[in-house]
Design a protein around this motif. Structure first.
Motif, PDB file in Angstrom:
ATOM      1  N   GLY A  21       0.814  -1.210   0.000  1.00  0.00           N
ATOM      2  CA  GLY A  21       0.000   0.000   0.000  1.00  0.00           C
ATOM      3  C   GLY A  21       0.849   1.261   0.000  1.00  0.00           C
ATOM      4  N   LEU A  22       1.911   1.271   0.811  1.00  0.00           N
ATOM      5  CA  LEU A  22       2.758   2.465   0.877  1.00  0.00           C
ATOM      6  C   LEU A  22       3.454   2.714  -0.463  1.00  0.00           C
ATOM      7  CD1 LEU A  22       4.406   2.314   4.428  1.00  0.00           C
ATOM      8  CD2 LEU A  22       2.428   3.607   3.665  1.00  0.00           C
ATOM      9  N   VAL A  23       3.912   1.632  -1.113  1.00  0.00           N
ATOM     10  CA  VAL A  23       4.529   1.815  -2.427  1.00  0.00           C
ATOM     11  C   VAL A  23       3.472   2.308  -3.421  1.00  0.00           C
ATOM     12  CG1 VAL A  23       5.888   0.742  -4.241  1.00  0.00           C
ATOM     13  CG2 VAL A  23       6.131  -0.049  -1.911  1.00  0.00           C
ATOM     14  N   PHE A  39       7.729   4.654 -13.587  1.00  0.00           N
ATOM     15  CA  PHE A  39       8.255   3.299 -13.687  1.00  0.00           C
ATOM     16  C   PHE A  39       9.453   3.082 -12.765  1.00  0.00           C
ATOM     17  CE2 PHE A  39       5.781   2.812 -17.503  1.00  0.00           C
ATOM     18  CZ  PHE A  39       5.551   1.454 -17.534  1.00  0.00           C
ATOM     19  N   ALA A  40      10.158   4.172 -12.452  1.00  0.00           N
ATOM     20  CA  ALA A  40      11.362   4.034 -11.639  1.00  0.00           C
ATOM     21  C   ALA A  40      11.039   3.876 -10.158  1.00  0.00           C
ATOM     22  CB  ALA A  40      12.269   5.236 -11.860  1.00  0.00           C
ATOM     23  N   HIS A  41       9.758   3.919  -9.790  1.00  0.00           N
ATOM     24  CA  HIS A  41       9.401   3.888  -8.369  1.00  0.00           C
ATOM     25  C   HIS A  41       9.881   2.604  -7.694  1.00  0.00           C
ATOM     26  CE1 HIS A  41       7.342   5.735  -5.070  1.00  0.00           C
ATOM     27  NE2 HIS A  41       6.633   4.653  -4.834  1.00  0.00           N
ATOM     28  N   GLY A  42       9.722   1.477  -8.382  1.00  0.00           N
ATOM     29  CA  GLY A  42      10.191   0.204  -7.834  1.00  0.00           C
ATOM     30  C   GLY A  42      11.698   0.213  -7.613  1.00  0.00           C
ATOM     31  N   ASP A  43      12.399   0.939  -8.446  1.00  0.00           N
ATOM     32  CA  ASP A  43      13.849   0.984  -8.320  1.00  0.00           C
ATOM     33  C   ASP A  43      14.295   1.981  -7.268  1.00  0.00           C
ATOM     34  OD1 ASP A  43      14.273  -0.870 -10.562  1.00  0.00           O
ATOM     35  OD2 ASP A  43      13.236   0.727 -11.623  1.00  0.00           O
ATOM     36  N   ILE A  44      13.450   2.993  -7.037  1.00  0.00           N
ATOM     37  CA  ILE A  44      13.703   3.893  -5.908  1.00  0.00           C
ATOM     38  C   ILE A  44      13.607   3.073  -4.616  1.00  0.00           C
ATOM     39  CG2 ILE A  44      12.721   5.825  -4.611  1.00  0.00           C
ATOM     40  CD1 ILE A  44      11.935   7.067  -7.273  1.00  0.00           C
ATOM     41  N   PHE A  45      12.634   2.195  -4.584  1.00  0.00           N
ATOM     42  CA  PHE A  45      12.421   1.241  -3.485  1.00  0.00           C
ATOM     43  C   PHE A  45      13.688   0.405  -3.268  1.00  0.00           C
ATOM     44  CE2 PHE A  45      11.075  -3.136  -2.557  1.00  0.00           C
ATOM     45  CZ  PHE A  45      10.123  -3.016  -1.564  1.00  0.00           C
ATOM     46  N   MET A  46      14.236  -0.098  -4.368  1.00  0.00           N
ATOM     47  CA  MET A  46      15.454  -0.903  -4.290  1.00  0.00           C
ATOM     48  C   MET A  46      16.614  -0.070  -3.737  1.00  0.00           C
ATOM     49  SD  MET A  46      18.432  -1.055  -6.341  1.00  0.00           S
ATOM     50  CE  MET A  46      17.947  -0.484  -7.956  1.00  0.00           C
ATOM     51  N   MET A  47      16.767   1.145  -4.245  1.00  0.00           N
ATOM     52  CA  MET A  47      17.874   2.000  -3.813  1.00  0.00           C
ATOM     53  C   MET A  47      17.801   2.258  -2.312  1.00  0.00           C
ATOM     54  SD  MET A  47      19.791   2.673  -6.448  1.00  0.00           S
ATOM     55  CE  MET A  47      20.727   4.152  -6.171  1.00  0.00           C
ATOM     56  N   ALA A  48      16.586   2.413  -1.795  1.00  0.00           N
ATOM     57  CA  ALA A  48      16.429   2.677  -0.359  1.00  0.00           C
ATOM     58  C   ALA A  48      17.056   1.564   0.464  1.00  0.00           C
ATOM     59  CB  ALA A  48      14.954   2.831  -0.023  1.00  0.00           C
ATOM     60  N   ILE A  71      15.784   7.031   4.456  1.00  0.00           N
ATOM     61  CA  ILE A  71      14.519   7.655   4.064  1.00  0.00           C
ATOM     62  C   ILE A  71      14.782   9.034   3.464  1.00  0.00           C
ATOM     63  CG2 ILE A  71      12.308   8.529   4.913  1.00  0.00           C
ATOM     64  CD1 ILE A  71      12.359   6.230   6.953  1.00  0.00           C
ATOM     65  N   PHE A  72      15.688   9.805   4.094  1.00  0.00           N
ATOM     66  CA  PHE A  72      16.008  11.132   3.572  1.00  0.00           C
ATOM     67  C   PHE A  72      16.677  11.043   2.210  1.00  0.00           C
ATOM     68  CE2 PHE A  72      15.330  12.863   7.832  1.00  0.00           C
ATOM     69  CZ  PHE A  72      14.666  14.019   7.474  1.00  0.00           C
ATOM     70  N   LEU A  73      17.661  10.142   2.121  1.00  0.00           N
ATOM     71  CA  LEU A  73      18.387  10.003   0.857  1.00  0.00           C
ATOM     72  C   LEU A  73      17.441   9.595  -0.267  1.00  0.00           C
ATOM     73  CD1 LEU A  73      21.776   8.328   1.818  1.00  0.00           C
ATOM     74  CD2 LEU A  73      21.398  10.562   0.774  1.00  0.00           C
ATOM     75  N   THR A  74      16.512   8.697   0.059  1.00  0.00           N
ATOM     76  CA  THR A  74      15.590   8.234  -0.974  1.00  0.00           C
ATOM     77  C   THR A  74      14.699   9.370  -1.448  1.00  0.00           C
ATOM     78  OG1 THR A  74      15.570   6.160   0.218  1.00  0.00           O
ATOM     79  CG2 THR A  74      13.987   6.389  -1.539  1.00  0.00           C
ATOM     80  N   ALA A  75      14.270  10.211  -0.484  1.00  0.00           N
ATOM     81  CA  ALA A  75      13.457  11.364  -0.874  1.00  0.00           C
ATOM     82  C   ALA A  75      14.259  12.250  -1.821  1.00  0.00           C
ATOM     83  CB  ALA A  75      13.035  12.144   0.361  1.00  0.00           C
ATOM     84  N   LEU A  76      15.540  12.464  -1.479  1.00  0.00           N
ATOM     85  CA  LEU A  76      16.408  13.270  -2.336  1.00  0.00           C
ATOM     86  C   LEU A  76      16.542  12.651  -3.725  1.00  0.00           C
ATOM     87  CD1 LEU A  76      19.433  14.546  -0.237  1.00  0.00           C
ATOM     88  CD2 LEU A  76      17.981  15.836  -1.797  1.00  0.00           C
ATOM     89  N   LEU A  77      16.712  11.323  -3.737  1.00  0.00           N
ATOM     90  CA  LEU A  77      16.846  10.615  -5.010  1.00  0.00           C
ATOM     91  C   LEU A  77      15.600  10.818  -5.862  1.00  0.00           C
ATOM     92  CD1 LEU A  77      18.435   8.500  -6.743  1.00  0.00           C
ATOM     93  CD2 LEU A  77      17.023   6.773  -5.639  1.00  0.00           C
ATOM     94  N   GLY A  78      14.438  10.674  -5.221  1.00  0.00           N
ATOM     95  CA  GLY A  78      13.185  10.864  -5.952  1.00  0.00           C
ATOM     96  C   GLY A  78      13.097  12.257  -6.549  1.00  0.00           C
ATOM     97  N   ILE A  79      13.484  13.252  -5.750  1.00  0.00           N
ATOM     98  CA  ILE A  79      13.432  14.637  -6.231  1.00  0.00           C
ATOM     99  C   ILE A  79      14.378  14.820  -7.418  1.00  0.00           C
ATOM    100  CG2 ILE A  79      13.946  17.024  -5.609  1.00  0.00           C
ATOM    101  CD1 ILE A  79      13.151  16.272  -2.732  1.00  0.00           C
ATOM    102  N   VAL A 198       7.549  12.952  -0.914  1.00  0.00           N
ATOM    103  CA  VAL A 198       6.642  12.154  -0.075  1.00  0.00           C
ATOM    104  C   VAL A 198       6.558  10.724  -0.602  1.00  0.00           C
ATOM    105  CG1 VAL A 198       4.253  11.868   0.654  1.00  0.00           C
ATOM    106  CG2 VAL A 198       5.283  14.131   0.661  1.00  0.00           C
ATOM    107  N   GLY A 199       6.320  10.596  -1.920  1.00  0.00           N
ATOM    108  CA  GLY A 199       6.195   9.263  -2.509  1.00  0.00           C
ATOM    109  C   GLY A 199       7.444   8.434  -2.276  1.00  0.00           C
ATOM    110  N   SER A 200       8.609   9.052  -2.461  1.00  0.00           N
ATOM    111  CA  SER A 200       9.853   8.302  -2.328  1.00  0.00           C
ATOM    112  C   SER A 200      10.111   7.916  -0.886  1.00  0.00           C
ATOM    113  CB  SER A 200      11.020   9.121  -2.858  1.00  0.00           C
ATOM    114  OG  SER A 200      10.758   9.521  -4.170  1.00  0.00           O
ATOM    115  N   SER A 201       9.797   8.795   0.067  1.00  0.00           N
ATOM    116  CA  SER A 201      10.056   8.390   1.448  1.00  0.00           C
ATOM    117  C   SER A 201       9.123   7.265   1.868  1.00  0.00           C
ATOM    118  CB  SER A 201       9.999   9.563   2.432  1.00  0.00           C
ATOM    119  OG  SER A 201       9.300  10.639   1.908  1.00  0.00           O
ATOM    120  N   LEU A 202       7.884   7.280   1.364  1.00  0.00           N
ATOM    121  CA  LEU A 202       7.003   6.144   1.669  1.00  0.00           C
ATOM    122  C   LEU A 202       7.575   4.863   1.082  1.00  0.00           C
ATOM    123  CD1 LEU A 202       3.450   7.669   1.111  1.00  0.00           C
ATOM    124  CD2 LEU A 202       4.556   7.087   3.259  1.00  0.00           C
ATOM    125  N   ALA A 203       8.139   4.981  -0.144  1.00  0.00           N
ATOM    126  CA  ALA A 203       8.758   3.801  -0.758  1.00  0.00           C
ATOM    127  C   ALA A 203       9.917   3.321   0.091  1.00  0.00           C
ATOM    128  CB  ALA A 203       9.243   4.134  -2.172  1.00  0.00           C
TER     129      ALA A 203
END
Lengths: 292, 349, 258
Positions: A21-23, A39-48, A71-79, A198-203
Motif C-alpha cells: 500500500g505504501l509503495v 516506472f522508476a518507483h520500484g527501483d527507488i524502493f530498491m535504492m532505499a 529515508i532522507f536520501l531516498t526522498a532526495l533521489l526521488g526529487i 513524499v512518494g519516495s520516502s514512503l517507498a
C-alpha cells in the motif's frame, strides 16, 4: 489448518498489504499530480534498501539511524530523478515522459548492478525486531507488528499532509486540474518536488520493512514489488490514496494466502494478480475508488 | 514513370544486397556473421514494434512476451524428438510435442501465428485501456508469459530452458525475414489500412467519427506486430541455441523500445538504421566488460557496465534527441534524386 | 419525413444532467441550428447522436432505424458525419490522406490484398483517391493536397474538416461551431459555403453556433437548449422574439428591464 495458523497468515497478509500500500501510494500521488506512471518507483524502493545496507556496512551507523538516513536520501533521489528525467519533458508528448520513466528504471537497475554488484546481499536484522511474540498461541514476529504500527503512523501523517496543509491543498489542486491550478498561481515545481519527496520516502519505509521480511537485497528486487504495487494502485483507482491502500491489502492478502493455502499455484501468483488487473481495467477502468 | 523507376531501383538494390549477403555468409568471419544476424533480428523487432508504437500510437511493452512465444513454439516444433528427450530430463514433454518435428520454416510460421494470437488477446483490451495503462497491461502480459514459461515445466522445461537448439538461422534466413518484414509493414502503412492506423495515432476520437473501426485496426496492429516479433523470437532461438524464460525479460523490450526511439517513432528507415547500429554497438560495448591493459595497468572488466552505458544512451536519446535519427521521415528514391538534383544545380551555378 | 429523431434522450454525468429528456426531429434536407448558453449540452447532443456517449434513456432513430446503441464508427458508416468544436484533424498526415481516411470504411478488400497490391484493392484505392481529390477541389484545397494538415492556416483547417466529413458520404452533417475564430469576411464566405454543400451533396445539416449572425442568417429552423432541456423551437424570427430564449441568454433580470 488451525485458527492460530490462519490468524498468523492474516497478520502477515496485513503487514505485507501495508508494504504494498505504501509503495502504491507513491505511484498514485505522482500519477495524480503529474499524470505519469513513475516506472522508476520500484527501483527507488530498491535504492532505499541499499542506502540502509551501506549506512550500516560502510559507515557503521546504528541501524535506526541508518533507516532514517535512507529515508532522507531516498526522498532526495526521488526529487533528483524528477528534476533530471521528468521535468524537462513536462510539456512533451506523454509517450516521451513514459519512455523517460522506463529509461530511468533501466538506468537505476544497471547502475546498482555496476556499483553495488549483481549478487544478493544480506540485509541487517536488528536483534530486537526478530523476536517472536506469542499471543495466545498465535506466533507473530515483532517485525510484523512494527510494520503495521509504523505504516499506520505514516498514513496518518500523510493524511495530515494532504488534507490539512497548504502544500497538500496545492497537490490536490494540481491533481484536479493541472492547467487551471498553474494559472491560479500555485508553485508547480515546488509542489511536484514535494510530491516526489513524499512518494519516495514512503517507498523507502516500505523497502525497509520489505527487506526485514525478505532479508536479501539485490539490484532487481524492486521490479516485482513495484509492479504489484502499481497494480494495487490501479485496482484501487489511481489518484486515490484510499484506493491504493485497499489495492495494496488485496494484493498482500492474495500473495500470502496463495502461498499458504495453495502452494502448488504459488508460482502463478503474478499471473493471478495480472488477471485481476485486466478484469478491473475492463469492467471498471477507473478502479474501485477512482473518479470517472 | 517515377513509380516504375523506383520499383526497378528497389529490385536492383535488393539483388545487390542479397549478393552481398551470399558473399558475407561464405567469406565473413563467424563473429561478424553472428552480429549481422542479430542486426537483422533487431530490424524485425524494431520495425514491428514501430508499427504498434510509432504508427498506431499504442504504447506497447509486450514485445519480449511475443518473442518468447515465437521462440518456444518454433523450437519445440523444429527440435528432434531425441533432443527434446535430452532436454526434458526432469519432467517429460507432453504428447504430441515430444514426437513431432517439422521443418524450420513451418516451425517459424507456427511460432509467428501463435504470437499473433497472443497479440490479439493483448490488443483486444486496447479498447478500454489507453496510454500509460496500456503500457502497464502489455508489460504485465510479457512478465506473465515469463512466469508461465517458468512454471509450465512439462511444456517449456521451466527455468532450465531449452539447450543445444540446432542452428538453422543464417544470414539468408535472418535478412530474408528482415526484408520481408520491412516490405510488409511499409506496404501496410502506405495502404488505406495504414492511413486508418495513423489516423488513430493522430486523433482517436476523430478517426472513430470518420468510420474507422478502432477495435479492428488496433488489434490489426497488435496482431501483425506480434507475428513478426514471434518470427524474430524463433530466429533468435535458433541463432543463440539456448533459450530460457528469463532471457525474455523487460530489458529485452527496453532494448527494442530504444531501437524505435533512436530511429524515430514512425520512421521505418530510421528503425532499420538504428537496429543495425544497436546490434554492432552492443557487441563493441562488450569491451568494457573484459579486462583491459592500458599502459601496463590492467583494468578489470566490470560486469553490467555494458547495460549501464546502454541505459545512459537511452536516457540521452529520450531527453535530447526526442525525434530520433529521422523523426518520421522515410527514405524514398524520389527524395534521393531530388536531393541529388538540387546539389547538382547549385554546383552548376 | 424526419430523417433523424431523438425521443426523450437523457444523458447524465455523475450528478449532472447534461441532456434532459430532449426530443428533436430533423426534416430531410433542412438546415437547422442548435443554440444555447455555454454548458447547455449542445456538444453532448452531438456526442449522443454519433454514439460517443451511450444514452441513459430515450431513443435515437435515423431513417427509421434505431441507432441508440451504435458506436461512432457505425453511425458514421450509416451516414452521420460531424466536425469538432476544437478542430480535430490528423495533424501529421497530409491533407489528401485526411480525406482518404474517411473513405476507408467503404473499402472492401482484405489487409492481404492491400499489402500485396492485388487488383481489387488497387482499383478501390484509386477510386477513393479520385473521390477525395474531387472533394478537395470542391472545398478549394486541391493545391494543398500534399501539405501536412497541421501546417494549414485556421480557416483551411475548418474547411478540411468539413471535406473529411463529406468523404464519409453522409446524409446528415453535424457542424460544431464552424464559424468559431473566423473574422466577419471569412464567416460570410463560410455561410455561403455551408448552403452550397447542403445543395450540392443533398445534406441535412444541424449546426451549433454562437455567432447569431450565422445562425439567424442561414438556419431555417432553430432549437434552443438551456441546462440540457429544449426551451424553444422555431424559425429565426420566432426565436428572436421568444421571451424564454432572451431569459436564458441574458438572465431574468435583463428580461425584466426590457
Amino acid at each position: 489448518m488451525t485458527w492460530t495458523l490462519l490468524l498468523q497468515h492474516l497478520a502477515n497478509g496485513v503487514a505485507l498489504g501495508f508494504v504494498f500500500g505504501l509503495v502504491a501510494i507513491g505511484y498514485t500521488l505522482v500519477y495524480g499530480v503529474v499524470k505519469l506512471v513513475n516506472f522508476a518507483h520500484g527501483d527507488i524502493f530498491m535504492m532505499a534498501s541499499f542506502f540502509v545496507y551501506y549506512g550500516i556496512v560502510l559507515f557503521s551507523f546504528p541501524w535506526w539511524f541508518s533507516f532514517v538516513c535512507a529515508i532522507f536520501l531516498t526522498a532526495l533521489l526521488g526529487i533528483s530523478i524528477e528534476k533530471v528525467a521528468y521535468k524537462p519533458l513536462r510539456d512533451a508528448p506523454r509517450i516521451s515522459s513514459l519512455c523517460s520513466a522506463i529509461g530511468m528504471s533501466f538506468l537505476l537497475e544497471n547502475f546498482a548492478t555496476v556499483v553495488f554488484g549483481g549478487r544478493q546481499k544480506p540485509f541487517y536484522q536488528p536483534q530486537i525486531l526478530s523476536k517472536t511474540l506469542d499471543i495466545g498461541g498465535v506466533r507473530i514476529q515483532l517485525v510484523t507488528v512494527v510494520t503495521i504500527l509504523v505504516s499506520v503512523a505514516a498514513l496518518l501523517f500523510l493524511n495530515y499532509l494532504v488534507y490539512r496543509t497548504r502544500m497538500g491543498l496545492a497537490m490536490r489542486a494540481l491533481a484536479h486540474d493541472f492547467d487551471t491550478a498553474r494559472l491560479m498561481g500555485i508553485n508547480v515545481d515546488r509542489t511536484i518536488t514535494f510530491t516526489f519527496a513524499v512518494g519516495s520516502s514512503l517507498a523507502a519505509i516500505s523497502a525497509i520493512f520489505w527487506a526485514l521480511r525478505y532479508p536479501q537485497i539485490w539490484p532487481f528486487m524492486g521490479v516485482f514489488p513495484g509492479w504489484r504495487a502499481f497494480t494495487a494502485a490501479i485496482i484501487g483507482g489511481i489518484g486515490s490514496i484510499k484506493g491504493a491502500m485497499t489495492g495494496g491489502f488485496l494484493i498482500g492478502m492474495i500473495s500470502i494466502m496463495l502461498v499458504a493455502f495453495l502452494p502448488d499455484l504459488a508460482g502463478y501468483r503474478d499471473a493471478f494478480i495480472f488477471m485481476m488487473l485486466v478484469l478491473v481495467l475492463l469492467f471498471k477502468p477507473t478502479g474501485l475508488f477512482g473518479e470517472a | 514513370m517515377y513509380k516504375k523507376r523506383s520499383f526497378w531501383l528497389t529490385v536492383f538494390s535488393l539483388v545487390l544486397f542479397f549478393l552481398f549477403i551470399q558473399y558475407a555468409q561464405t567469406h565473413f568471419d563467424a563473429y561478424i556473421i553472428r552480429i549481422m544476424n542479430v542486426a537483422a533480428i533487431y530490424v524485425i523487432l524494431g520495425v514491428s514494434l514501430n508499427l504498434i508504437n510509432g504508427f498506431t500510437g499504442q504504447f506497447s511493452l509486450g514485445h519480449a512476451g511475443f518473442m518468447a512465444i515465437g521462440a518456444y513454439t518454433s523450437a519445440l516444433l523444429y527440435m528432434s524428438p531425441e533432443l527434446k528427450a535430452m532436454n526434458f530430463f526432469i519432467k517429460p514433454l507432453i504428447w504430441p510435442l515430444n514426437e513431432i518435428q517439422i521443418p524450420f520454416l513451418s516451425a517459424l510460421l507456427a511460432g509467428g501465428l501463435l504470437a499473433a494470437c497472443a497479440g490479439f488477446l493483448v490488443g483486444a483490451p486496447c479498447m478500454r485501456v489507453k496510454g500509460d495503462y496500456l503500457a502497464i497491461v502489455t508489460y504485465g502480459f510479457s512478465e506473465i508469459i515469463r512466469v508461465l514459461f517458468n512454471n509450465l515445466q512439462s511444456i517449456t522445461n521451466g527455468p532450465l530452458g531449452l539447450k543445444g537448439l540446432p542452428t538453422y538461422t543464417n544470414l539468408w534466413w535472418s535478412w530474408g525475414w528482415a526484408v520481408f518484414t520491412v516490405f510488409f509493414i511499409k506496404r501496410l502503412i502506405d495502404s488505406s489500412y495504414g492511413r486508418a492506423l495513423k489516423a488513430i495515432r493522430d486523433n482517436e476520437e476523430a478517426a472513430e467519427a470518420m468510420g474507422v473501426n478502432l477495435f479492428y485496426h488496433k488489434t490489426l496492429a497488435f496482431v501483425v506486430g506480434a507475428f513478426f516479433a514471434g518470427i524474430a523470437g524463433g530466429l533468435l532461438g535458433s541463432l543463440v541455441m539456448t533459450i530460457d524464460p528469463n532471457a525474455f525479460n523487460i530489458m529485452l523490450t527496453f532494448q527494442i523500445v530504444l531501437i524505435v526511439l533512436l530511429g524515430g517513432l514512425g520512421s521505418i528507415t530510421g528503425t532499420v538504421i538504428s537496429g543495425v547500429m544497436i546490434a554492432f554497438l552492443m557487441e563493441w560495448l562488450r569491451i568494457v566488460e573484459t579486462p583491459m591493459k592500458i599502459f601496463g595497468i590492467t583494468i578489470p572488466g566490470i560486469s553490467g557496465m555494458r547495460m549501464l552505458i546502454f541505459s545512459l544512451i537511452l536516457m540521452v536519446a529520450v531527453l535530447f534527441f526526442r525525434h530520433g535519427i529521422l523523426g518520421d521521415r522515410e527514405f524514398s528514391w524520389e527524395a534521393l534524386f531530388s536531393a541529388f538534383k538540387k546539389r547538382h544545380s547549385t554546383e552548376g551555378e | 419525413m424526419a430523417i433523424l429523431k431523438l425521443d426523450g434522450v437523457t444523458k447524465r454525468f455523475g450528478g449532472l444532467i447534461a441532456v434532459n429528456n430532449v426530443s428533436l426531429e430533423l426534416e430531410e434536407g433542412e438546415l437547422s441550428g442548435l443554440i444555447g448558453p455555454n454548458g447547455a449540452g449542445k456538444t453532448t447532443i452531438f456526442n449522443v447522436i454519433t454514439g460517443v456517449y451511450p444514452v441513459d434513456s430515450g431513443k435515437i432513430l435515423f431513417m427509421n432505424q434505431d441507432i441508440t446503441r451504435k458506436r461512432p464508427h457505425e453511425t458514421a458508416a450509416l451516414g452521420i458525419a460531424r466536425t469538432f468544436q476544437n478542430i480535430k484533424l490528423f495533424g501529421k498526415m497530409s491533407v489528401l490522406d485526411n480525406v482518404r481516411v474517411a473513405c476507408h470504411y467503404r473499402l472492401r478488400a482484405s489487409v492481404f490484398s492491400a499489402v500485396f497490391s492485388l487488383p481489387n484493392y488497387v482499383k478501390q484505392d484509386e477510386e477513393l483517391t479520385r473521390e477525395s481529390l474531387r472533394l478537395l477541389e470542391a472545398v478549394g484545397l486541391y493545391k494543398l493536397k500534399n501539405d501536412r494538415a497541421s501546417s494549414l492556416p485556421y480557416g483551411h483547417q475548418r474547411k478540411l474538416e468539413i471535406a473529411r466529413a463529406l468523404a464519409t458520404k453522409p446524409k446528415i452533417l453535424l457542424l460544431d461551431e464552424p464559424a468559431a475564430g473566423m473574422n466577419p469576411e471569412e464567416t460570410s464566405e463560410l455561410m455561403k459555403f455551408i448552403r452550397r454543400i447542403r445543395d450540392e451533396f443533398n445534406l441535412t445539416i444541424l449546426l451549433i453556433e454562437h455567432d447569431m449572425k450565422v445562425v439567424m442568417g442561414i438556419c431555417e429552423r432553430i432549437t434552443v437548449l438551456d441546462h440540457g432541456c429544449v426551451i424553444a423551437r422555431g424559425s429565426p424570427g420566432e426565436i428572436q422574439s421568444n421571451p424564454e430564449v432572451i431569459k436564458a441568454y441574458l438572465g431574468s433580470g435583463a428580461y425584466a428591464r426590457s
